[in-house]
Structure formats: structure tokens, C-alpha cells
Design an enzyme around this catalytic site. Structure first.
Site, mmCIF file in Angstrom:
data_model
loop_
_atom_site.group_PDB
_atom_site.id
_atom_site.type_symbol
_atom_site.label_atom_id
_atom_site.label_comp_id
_atom_site.label_asym_id
_atom_site.label_seq_id
_atom_site.Cartn_x
_atom_site.Cartn_y
_atom_site.Cartn_z
ATOM 1 N N THR A 242 -51.191 100.881 -52.340
ATOM 2 C CA THR A 242 -52.339 101.145 -51.463
ATOM 3 C C THR A 242 -52.881 102.523 -51.796
ATOM 4 O OG1 THR A 242 -51.165 102.375 -49.730
ATOM 5 C CG2 THR A 242 -51.182 99.956 -49.567
ATOM 6 N N ASP A 243 -54.019 102.867 -51.257
ATOM 7 C CA ASP A 243 -54.446 104.259 -51.302
ATOM 8 C C ASP A 243 -53.742 104.977 -50.144
ATOM 9 O OD1 ASP A 243 -55.634 106.632 -51.952
ATOM 10 O OD2 ASP A 243 -57.660 105.834 -52.110
#
Ligand code: BGC
Length: 762
Positions: free
Chosen positions: A285-286
Site C-alpha cells: 500500500t502507500d
């Protein structure tokens, strides 16, 4: 065929390899990981999915805590943004000596445009149109980062953007999918080399999947919404190219795609990325991307973590949603054990491919850190690439190149500003070693020339705005003098000089993450200075620093010479001086359109014709697609850039005007260097599909060549065109080409082209 399938499945069962293990992958690796996973507890498997952010740099509001204890307990799969061999070795030691199964950690960082030797910001790099140099920049970045303990970079960032209000446009390769895809490939190759096990290669992470560059109104993290046709034809190609090039990981974007944030979007992460494109790596994910799903309105941390896992996310950056909730979700039946195992296996595979199981300290060699980082050779390459990325926007009366001798006034808030030379993402840079414009000019001229200098004006008049663009420690260095006092001093200096070099534009943090601007003009106080300098009657050369296209119609009309220098990295000053004094003839070409005003945004060359196109050359016609108050044309189009020489294009000749089937045709122009200086020209090939089953753009880039010609030399430049170049995703999202007429165009920018028609039948 059937017996082969049975044999393979039996073999897989024997090795306890689940169906989601990589197809066609290394059986030794699969066996190793199956054995290891056989020994892992559920908690340890979940732990691999956790990427902690306890490093030196944070890019969000949340940081991780109790990292060491969590590593001991096997609850961490990797760490981000921790810097130096000694720190990385110490943490890896905890993992491999104090945790039960001694599984090594991944160490990732945002190595975006260089490590300690910083190259131009990616938008600048792209303007070189030089794939070899771009690959080399990534190679050097990987070499230096791996010498400092890292094995993973959160790059390349390949988000197409047509909205320069978005500050992160600086991190990508501009507006075009074809060029973006070429660069994505070059970057992945540069980072990963031909063998990830080598200790001087690092794993790439293509980001931000997907469409982050299309955030509404250019406001960072904002909503994105577009048709599938546009996604596949215009925004997806660079991500796909990075996947095809073997990127080991991908990062989910913050924004939503089709009504669902990328982090929770199964269609995007599984159907497109894995099933259609065959992505074999892992998805991270970011920063706090999972926790942010709650803010998006998708549920509490447990619910959104389950959604992310289902979507196909393997690693959770900093949210600790997987760590804290997956066990509970397993108990309630919201997720299956295999959801966890899939991610765990993919992350262990990455570690295996990087050779970390063989030697967890593979990237922790003190000697390498001493000898391979920031070497004179790397700096030389950085200088060379930086000079290639500069774009000459205007050069009336051939003011440039400057002659040595006489007196030069170097004026402006960016004239001697080392800290602002590298732009966004220069996490490992040593700013004290950056070359400012003034230093570069001084080094270039020796003793023949007198240099006078003045600050002239602050970057921004507004001190509150100024404090917002100094958050990451690269302040603009404002001076507490009145605007009048600063301008008066600058004018005094200018009057004593033969020529003025005005270093203007944005400071480093005016672009990059969370640096959206609704007004992308040059700040009014800088324009005031420019007016005062012009009023002296001396020739003015504007050296423009910025991380995005700016709206500079006034400057383009009034300043006789403008050199676009982006943020060109450690060697900025030297590279700019190389071009200013003609040691290097500029050859950079814009990869993003420069609009007249923000009202024209989004703006890009490959528009659709519409049912009411404005005739070429017209400004306004009633009931045509245009504006009352501004022409449709930008200030500078995509592909544009001048040289100290001139290039003449002969007529475009096609090998045939009637093509059939899969044959290749050629398009040739005679290119002449008609000036007095040797130089390089980026020759661009565009194609228009005249009639389609869906509407097609008025032109699309399909090839380019950077051609070096001696003064007076003429050479044919030939492009080979095959039906592959005619393909697009049709209404059913099938990648096809359709027979009919095609206009082939070749030129030195997207506006000025020579064209010819071909009819191509199946
Ligand atoms: C950025 C990413 C970056 C990550 C880790 C985020 O805020 O969006 O591009 O890789 O931080 O530093």
C-alpha cells in the site's frame, strides 16, 4: 498436454505449493518457501505483511512504534526509509538473530531520482528523451542505494499527469503514455539490472497504481474518475510496461478508481494487475493506505484491512491494519487463511529473489558504502544527464550561449541556493555538496568574466505560504528586506552588467507531495523583479527552476531568453552553466504542455477532435470548441524545445501509401542541421487513426529518436511502423488495430510536423 498438467499439479502437491505460487517460477525457491511457511505460525505469516515506518524519514502523519520488539516477535516484514549500512545492519541483526525463524527484513526507501548523487527530478529526466541515460541514472541510484544497505526502492513513479496544479507531476514523466511506458521500462531495468540477487541491484516498485496523476482539480489525494477506455489507452500503459519489464513490486495509489480506493480495489489489483497483466511480484500500500480507507468511508480498520487483503494487497505500509485485525477477521470467517498466505508467500519470494535468505547482510558492506557512493564518475554522469534534461524555451537574438568576458549579473532567489537544486525526493542528498547556479557559472568562466550578484526578491512574498513550502527542511531562505530594497539593489547590479541571468521560479518544496497549487504562475513579486530588470535594457536570460509546467505567457512574451532547468540535482549549477555557455548544446524537449492559464487544464497534445473542432490557427469561432478569453493553444506544446542550432525537416516519405496485414512500413524524413553548431534533435513520430470504432486522439506519440548532427549535416531519419503501433483498446477493451486511413506525422514537437497518409488494410 493433459498428462503434463497432471504431472505439474502432482509435483506441486508434493511440494505443498499452493496454486497462487508463481507460475513458471523457480522450483527451488517454491520448495524453500513452502518449507519455511510450514514452520511459520499464523502471527508470523501476518507479520510478513507488515511494513514498518520507523526510519529516518516519514511521509505521513503516523509513525510506527516498538519496532525492535515487533521484529523480535516476527511481526515485521520490512522497514522503510531507514538510512545507512550501520543502522540497517543493526536492525537486520535483530531479525536474523533474535526472531524465532530468522527471516530477514526488506529495507526500502524512496530512491526516486538518485540516492546521494541526485539526478534531475523525473519530469526533468524525461525531457532528455534519452532512455540509455535514464536507465543509467536508475542504475547508479541502485548502485549507491544498495551500497548503503537498501534492497528496495519505491520507484519508478509512472503516473501520467495532465494537470500541473498537481505537485507530484514533478515525480513522473509527464503527460504521454508512450513515452511514459518507455521510461518506466528503462527505470525498472536500471534499478533491477539483469539479476536481483546481485548486491548492486535493488527491487523496483512501480507506483502509484493507479491513476494518481488524474486527481480532480490537481488537489493531492483527491478523487479520480475516468472511463475504462481512457484508463487503458492513456493512463495504464506505463504501469503495464513496468510490470512487463519485471518490476518486483507495485504500490497502490491513495486515490479511488471507479468508486473504490485503489487499496481496496479488487478489479484493479487482481483482475487487471495479476490476471490480465500477469504481475508476479507483491503489492504494497502507500503510506497508511489501509487506515485511510476508513476516511474514504469503507468501514473500521478491521473491515478495511479485510477489503485490502481481498483486493490483492500483500503488504501494509505503516497502518498495521493487517497486524492488528487479520486474526480476528479469520476467526469470524471474513477472510481465509489463504488470503494471508498468498501475501506472505509473495513477500518471502521477493526476499528470496533478492538473495536475502542466502545472506541477509548482502547489502551491508561498509567498504562499498565508502567507495561506491557519490563518486566523481557518478557526479559526472549526473552533470551530463542534467544538461540533457534542460529545455531551451526561448532564445531571441541568440542571446544564448553567453560569451565569456565582460560582466554578468546573476540575480534572483535561486541564484545561489544549494538546498533548492535537487527538488522533491532527495532523501539521501548531501545538500552542502550541491552546486548552485552561481558556483557553476563561476567555475565555468574562470577569470575572464566579472560576476555580480543580487538576491532581487524572495521566492514568495507571502511568508505564510513560504512556511508551508519549507516543511521538509528545504526552505526558500527568505530575506527580511523590503521588496523595493531588494529590487533596487538588483537593478543597480544589473546596470553594471552586460547581461542578466535571472534565476527564478519555484523552490524545491513548491512541487512534490502535498504541494498542489491553484495558481501556477510565477509569483507576482518575481515578475516585478523581471520587469525592473527588463527596464534596464540589458539582455535578460531567465533560468527557470520548477517542478511542473508553469503558466508563463507574460514571461514567454517579454523575456528574450528562457532556459527551463527543472531541479537538476547535485550538479545543477555545473550542468546549467554547461548549457548557458554553450559547452553543451541544449536538446531537451518538453514532456508536458505549458498552459496559458489554469483554465486550460487539463491540457495535453493528444486531445480528441470533438464534433466541433476549432480550425487550425483560429482563436475563436462561435459554436466551436474553444474559449472566449484565451486561445486553445498552450504557451509551449508537448515535445517542444529549441537548440543553439536549427533543424530543417524535409518532406515525409512513406515506403507505401497502401499497406496490408502485418507488414512493416517506413516513414523517413531528411533532417538537416541548418545552423552553425553541432547538436542533437529529438525527432518525434506521431500517428492519427482517422476513423475508429471509438473516437481516437488527433495524434499520438508512437516513436522518437534522438539524432546528433554536425553543423551542416543532413541525414535521413527512418521510423519503422507496424500494426502494433496502430493498436488501441477498443470499446470492449480489446487491444486491436482497425483497418483504414492513418496520418503519419514526424516533427520536432507535437505542433510542427510533416505528414503523409497511409491506408492500411488487414
Ligand atoms: C508517497 C509514496 C512514498 C511513500 C513512502 C507516500 O507518502 O505517496 O510515493 O513511496 O510515502 O515514503
Amino acid at each position: 498436454m493433459r498428462s503434463i498438467t497432471i504431472t505439474i499439479s502432482l509435483w506441486a502437491i508434493l511440494l505443498f505449493i499452493p496454486s497462487y505460487a508463481q507460475k513458471g517460477s523457480d522450483p527451488k525457491m517454491n520448495q524453500f518457501i513452502s518449507n519455511l511457511m510450514g514452520k511459520m505460525t499464523l502471527d508470523e505469516k501476518i507479520g510478513q505483511l507488515n511494513l514498518s515506518g520507523a526510519g529516518d524519514i516519514t511521509t505521513g502523519e503516523t509513525t510506527s512504534s516498538d519496532i525492535h520488539q515487533k521484529i523480535r516477535e516476527g511481526k515485521v516484514g520490512g522497514l522503510l526509509n531507514i538510512k545507512s549500512v550501520s543502522k540497517i545492519r543493526a536492525v537486520q541483526m535483530i531479525a536474523v538473530e533474535e526472531s524465532r525463524l530468522k527471516i530477514p527484513l526488506l529495507f526500502g526507501m524512496d530512491v526516486i531520482h538518485g540516492y546521494q548523487t541526485i539526478f534531475p527530478i523525473p519530469l526533468g529526466l524525461s525531457c532528455s528523451w534519452d532512455m540509455k541515460l535514464i536507465e543509467q541514472s536508475a542504475r547508479i541510484a541502485a548502485q549507491e542505494a544498495s551500497a548503503d544497505g537498501l534492497c528496495w526502492t519505491f520507484a519508478p513513479m509512472v503516473d501520467i499527469s495532465r494537470d500541473p496544479r498537481w505537485g507530484r507531476m514533478s515525480e513522473g514523466s509527464g503527460e504521454d503514455p508512450y513515452l511514459g511506458a518507455e521510461i518506466a521500462r528503462a527505470m525498472v531495468k536500471g534499478f533491477q539490472g539483469d539479476d536481483l540477487r546481485k548486491n548492486n541491484t535493488i527491487m523496483a516498485c512501480v507506483k502509484h497504481f493507479a491513476l494518481y496523476g488524474a486527481v480532480e482539480s490537481g488537489r493531492d489525494y483527491n478523487t479520480t474518475d475516468m472511463s475504462h477506455i481512457r484508463m487503458f489507452n492513456e493512463y495504464f500503459p506505463p504501469y503495464k510496461a513496468a510490470v512487463d519489464a519485471g518490476a518486483g513490486s507495485a504500490m497502490a495509489s491513495f486515490n479511488e478508481v471507479d468508486g473504490l480506493p485503489a487499496t481496496a480495489n479488487k478489479w484493479l489489483m487482481t483482475d487487471v494487475l495479476r490476471k490480465q497483466w500477469g504481475f508476479q511480484g507483491f503489492v504494497v500500500t502507500d503510506y497508511t493506505g489501509i487506515a485511510e480507507l476508513t476516511e474514504h468511508g469503507l468501514g473500521d480498520l478491521q473491515e478495511v484491512s479485510a477489503q485490502a487483503l481481498h483486493a490483492g494487497i500483500d503488504m501494509d505500509m505503516v497502518s498495521e491494519g493487517f497486524l492488528k485485525t487479520t486474526k480476528k477477521s479469520l476467526e469470524t470467517g471474513r477472510i481465509n487463511k489463504s488470503d494471508i498466505e498468498k501475501g506472505c508467500r509473495r513477500i518471502l519470494e521477493a526476499k528470496y529473489k533478492l538473495g536475502l535468505f542466502e545472506d541477509p547482510f548482502r547489502y551491508c558492506d561498509d567498504n562499498r558504502a565508502k567507495t561506491e557512493i557519490f563518486t566523481p564518475e557518478n557526479l559526472e554522469v549526473s552533470r551530463k544527464i542534467a544538461a540533457q534534461s534542460l529545455v531551451l524555451l526561448k532564445n531571441d537574438h541568440r542571446i544564448l550561449p553567453l560569451k565569456k568576458g565582460g560582466t554578468i549579473a546573476v540575480i534572483g532567489p535561486l541564484a545561489d541556493n544549494k538546498l533548492n537544486m535537487t527538488g522533491t525526493w532527495s532523501v539521501a542528498a548531501d545538500f552542502s555538496k550541491c552546486v548552485s547556479l552561481l558556483s557553476g557559472i563561476k567555475a565555468a568562466i574562470g577569470n575572464e568574466t566579472t560576476i555580480l550578484t543580487a538576491w532581487g526578491t524572495n521566492i514568495l512574498n507571502d511568508s505564510i505560504l513560504d512556511s508551508r513550502v519549507s516543511v521538509f527542511g528545504k526552505p526558500s531562505f527568505r530575506q527580511n528586506r523590503s521588496q523595493k530594497e531588494m529590487i533596487d539593489k538588483a537593478v543597480e547590479v544589473a546596470q553594471k552588467s552586460d547581461v542578466i541571468v535571472a534565476a527564478m521560479g519555484e523552490c524545491a518544496e513548491m512541487s512534490g507531495e502535498c504541494s498542489s497549487r491553484s495558481d501556477i504562475s510565477l509569483p507576482e513579486n518575481q515578475r516585478e523583479l523581471l520587469k525592473a530588470l527588463l527596464a534596464t535594457g540589458k539582455p535578460v536570460v531567465m533560468v527557470l527552476f520548477n517542478g511542473r509546467p508553469l503558466t508563463i505567457p507574460w514571461e514567454a512574451a517579454h523575456i528574450p531568453a528562457i532556459l527551463e532547468v527543472w531541479f537538476s540535482g547535485t550538479e545543477a549549477g555545473n550542468a546549467i552553466a554547461d548549457v548557458l555557455f554553450g559547452k553543451v548544446n541544449p536538446s531537451g524537449k518538453l514532456t508536458a504542455t505549458f498552459p496559458r492559464n489554469v483554465g486550460q487544464i487539463p491540457i495535453y497534445y493528444s486531445t480528441k477532435n470533438t464534433g466541433r473542432p476549432l480550425p487550425e490557427g483560429a482563436w475563436f469561432m462561435k459554436f466551436r470548441s474553444n474559449y472566449l478569453d484565451v486561445p486553445n493553444e498552450p504557451v509551449f506544446p508537448f515535445g517542444y524545445g529549441l537548440s543553439y542550432t536549427t533543424f530543417d525537416y524535409g518532406d515525409l516519405k512513406l515506403s507505401t501509401s497502401q499497406a496490408k496485414g502485418n507488414q512493416a512500413i517506413t516513414a523517413t524524413v531528411n533532417l538537416m542541421n541548418s545552423g552553425k553548431t553541432d547538436g542533437a534533435e529529438v525527432v518525434q513520430l506521431y500517428i492519427r487513426d482517422v476513423v475508429g470504432s471509438i473516437t481516437r486522439p488527433i495524434k499520438e506519440l508512437k516513436g522518437f529518436q534522438k539524432v546528433f548532427l554536425k553543423a551542416g549535416e543532413t541525414r535521413p531519419v527512418t521510423f519503422k511502423i507496424t500494426p502494433e503501433d496502430l493498436k488501441f483498446y477498443n470499446g470492449d477493451l480489446k487491444y486491436v488495430w482497425e483497418p483504414g486511413d492513418f496520418v503519419i506525422m514526424v516533427g520536432g514537437n507535437s505542433k510542427e510536423v510533416k505528414s503523409a497518409k497511409v491506408n492500411w488494410q488487414k
